[in-house]
Design a protein around this motif. Structure first.
Motif, short mmCIF file in Angstrom:
data_model
loop_
_atom_site.label_atom_id
_atom_site.label_comp_id
_atom_site.label_asym_id
_atom_site.label_seq_id
_atom_site.Cartn_x
_atom_site.Cartn_y
_atom_site.Cartn_z
N MET A 187 50.81 48.66 33.03
CA MET A 187 51.95 47.95 32.38
C MET A 187 53.29 48.80 32.03
SD MET A 187 53.24 45.11 31.45
CE MET A 187 51.74 44.11 31.91
N THR A 188 54.51 48.51 32.58
CA THR A 188 55.57 49.28 32.06
C THR A 188 56.49 48.58 31.26
OG1 THR A 188 56.58 48.64 34.08
CG2 THR A 188 55.39 50.65 34.46
N THR A 189 57.37 49.35 30.66
CA THR A 189 58.48 48.72 30.07
C THR A 189 59.75 49.55 30.60
OG1 THR A 189 59.15 48.25 27.84
CG2 THR A 189 58.14 50.43 28.07
N ARG A 190 60.90 49.32 29.90
CA ARG A 190 62.01 49.82 30.27
C ARG A 190 62.87 50.26 28.81
NH1 ARG A 190 65.47 47.17 34.83
NH2 ARG A 190 63.88 46.12 36.01
N GLY A 191 63.76 51.28 29.03
CA GLY A 191 64.42 51.64 27.93
C GLY A 191 65.83 52.21 28.20
N VAL A 192 66.64 52.84 27.36
CA VAL A 192 67.59 53.35 27.31
C VAL A 192 67.55 54.58 26.30
CG1 VAL A 192 70.47 53.36 27.22
CG2 VAL A 192 68.97 51.53 28.22
N TRP B 6 65.29 69.23 30.15
CA TRP B 6 64.11 69.56 30.35
C TRP B 6 63.03 68.71 29.41
CZ3 TRP B 6 66.16 75.26 29.19
CH2 TRP B 6 66.72 75.75 30.60
N ALA B 7 63.52 68.48 28.16
CA ALA B 7 62.54 67.80 27.20
C ALA B 7 62.27 66.29 27.86
CB ALA B 7 63.16 67.64 25.70
N ILE B 8 63.25 65.70 28.39
CA ILE B 8 63.08 64.41 28.70
C ILE B 8 62.35 64.37 30.28
CG2 ILE B 8 64.44 62.74 29.96
CD1 ILE B 8 66.91 63.27 28.10
N ALA B 9 62.64 65.45 30.73
CA ALA B 9 61.76 65.60 32.09
C ALA B 9 60.28 66.07 31.76
CB ALA B 9 62.33 66.70 32.94
N GLY B 10 59.95 66.62 30.74
CA GLY B 10 58.59 66.76 30.15
C GLY B 10 57.89 65.44 30.08
N VAL B 11 58.58 64.54 29.36
CA VAL B 11 58.01 63.19 28.99
C VAL B 11 57.81 62.43 30.26
CG1 VAL B 11 58.47 61.33 27.60
CG2 VAL B 11 58.79 63.56 26.70
N LEU B 12 58.92 62.08 31.00
CA LEU B 12 58.91 61.44 32.37
C LEU B 12 58.05 61.69 33.48
CD1 LEU B 12 62.53 60.04 32.03
CD2 LEU B 12 60.65 59.11 31.14
N GLY B 13 57.97 63.14 33.44
CA GLY B 13 57.40 63.89 34.41
C GLY B 13 58.04 64.12 35.64
N THR B 14 59.32 64.03 35.56
CA THR B 14 59.83 64.25 36.84
C THR B 14 61.42 64.95 36.51
OG1 THR B 14 61.30 62.85 38.75
CG2 THR B 14 61.25 62.01 36.51
N ARG B 15 62.02 65.68 37.46
CA ARG B 15 63.24 66.44 37.13
C ARG B 15 64.39 65.60 36.68
NH1 ARG B 15 67.67 67.98 40.02
NH2 ARG B 15 68.50 70.25 39.25
N VAL B 16 65.05 65.82 35.55
CA VAL B 16 66.04 65.28 35.04
C VAL B 16 67.23 65.81 35.12
CG1 VAL B 16 67.02 64.10 32.95
CG2 VAL B 16 64.61 63.84 33.82
N SER B 17 68.52 65.34 35.61
CA SER B 17 69.73 65.89 35.66
C SER B 17 70.75 64.82 35.18
CB SER B 17 70.16 66.38 37.08
OG SER B 17 71.57 66.93 37.04
N LEU B 18 71.27 64.95 34.07
CA LEU B 18 72.03 63.95 33.39
C LEU B 18 73.55 64.24 33.69
CD1 LEU B 18 70.49 63.57 29.95
CD2 LEU B 18 69.93 62.30 31.91
N ASP B 19 74.27 63.20 33.83
CA ASP B 19 75.69 63.22 33.91
C ASP B 19 76.35 63.33 32.35
OD1 ASP B 19 75.73 62.97 36.50
OD2 ASP B 19 75.62 60.79 36.46
N ARG C 192 55.60 54.02 30.77
CA ARG C 192 54.54 53.33 30.16
C ARG C 192 54.94 53.02 28.33
NH1 ARG C 192 48.98 56.67 31.83
NH2 ARG C 192 49.18 55.91 34.03
N PRO C 193 54.34 51.84 27.71
CA PRO C 193 54.75 51.62 26.63
C PRO C 193 54.45 53.01 25.53
CG PRO C 193 53.58 49.47 27.28
CD PRO C 193 53.62 50.66 28.43
N GLY C 194 55.21 53.28 24.61
CA GLY C 194 55.04 54.52 24.05
C GLY C 194 56.06 55.84 24.51
N THR C 195 56.80 55.42 25.72
CA THR C 195 57.39 56.56 26.25
C THR C 195 58.80 56.62 25.40
OG1 THR C 195 56.79 55.79 28.27
CG2 THR C 195 59.01 56.93 28.26
N ALA C 196 59.23 55.63 24.63
CA ALA C 196 60.41 55.76 23.77
C ALA C 196 59.95 56.71 22.51
CB ALA C 196 60.85 54.34 22.94
N SER C 197 58.71 56.53 21.97
CA SER C 197 58.25 57.36 21.03
C SER C 197 58.16 58.84 21.46
CB SER C 197 56.88 56.85 20.46
OG SER C 197 56.33 57.65 19.55
N LYS C 198 57.82 59.04 22.71
CA LYS C 198 57.43 60.43 23.01
C LYS C 198 58.70 61.09 23.39
CE LYS C 198 53.08 59.49 25.44
NZ LYS C 198 52.39 59.25 26.50
#
Length: 164
Positions: free
Chosen positions: A1-6, A22-35, A55-61
């Protein structure tokens, strides 16, 4: 099950921007480059926002990964799904972190025990009921973040997906 967020990064000193990624990438498990764009509500800081799926709980992480830096202002939201309620996290340097459970329309759902505790503190004269309810609804965080929200109108949004 997945959810979405911002994730709304309302303000971050330039030196922390790569650390946030880097912190966001660590949670999402993928490279992150923000604008990143300048945050006019706090000169010298930058803002960014993006949508995520996980997954549910990603916002908390995400909130946990970011809350350790005192100079950040951010919000993380998560939509409800069949296995979890929605969530909202707000964080400011002065107030710390606020968490609320949200319903399908984004309304804050306050648990019965927290309402009873607020009512009891008010009845004992320890606090004002209106002030207690204001805190339960996150009003102090909304008041502090509102100028930063408006300053970010028109900012680009990037979708990121958690690797599962």
């Amino acid at each position: 099950m997945t959810t979405r967020g911002v994730l709304y990064m309302h303000s971050a000193p330039r030196a922390l921007c790569p650390h946030v990624e880097w912190a966001i990438a660590g949670v999402l498990g993928t490279r992150v480059s923000l604008d990143w764009i300048r945050q006019p509500a706090a000169p010298g800081t930058w803002r960014s926002e993006f949508s995520w799926q996980g997954r549910p709980g990603t916002a908390s992480k995400l909130a946990s990964a970011l809350r350790g830096w005192h100079l950040l202002r951010f919000e993380v939201t998560s939509e409800p799904c069949s296995t979890a309620e929605g969530e909202r996290y707000s964080c400011t340097p002065d107030l710390g972190i606020f968490h609320a459970v949200t319903g399908i329309h984004g309304d804050i759902l306050i648990p019965e025990d927290r309402l009873r505790a607020a009512l009891q503190r008010s009845q004992r004269g320890e606090t004002d009921l209106e002030a207690e309810l204001s805190k339960l609804l996150g009003k102090p965080w909304d008041d502090e973040l509102e100028p930063f929200r408006h300053a970010g109108e028109g900012a680009p949004v990037r979708w990121l997906h958690q690797v599962v």
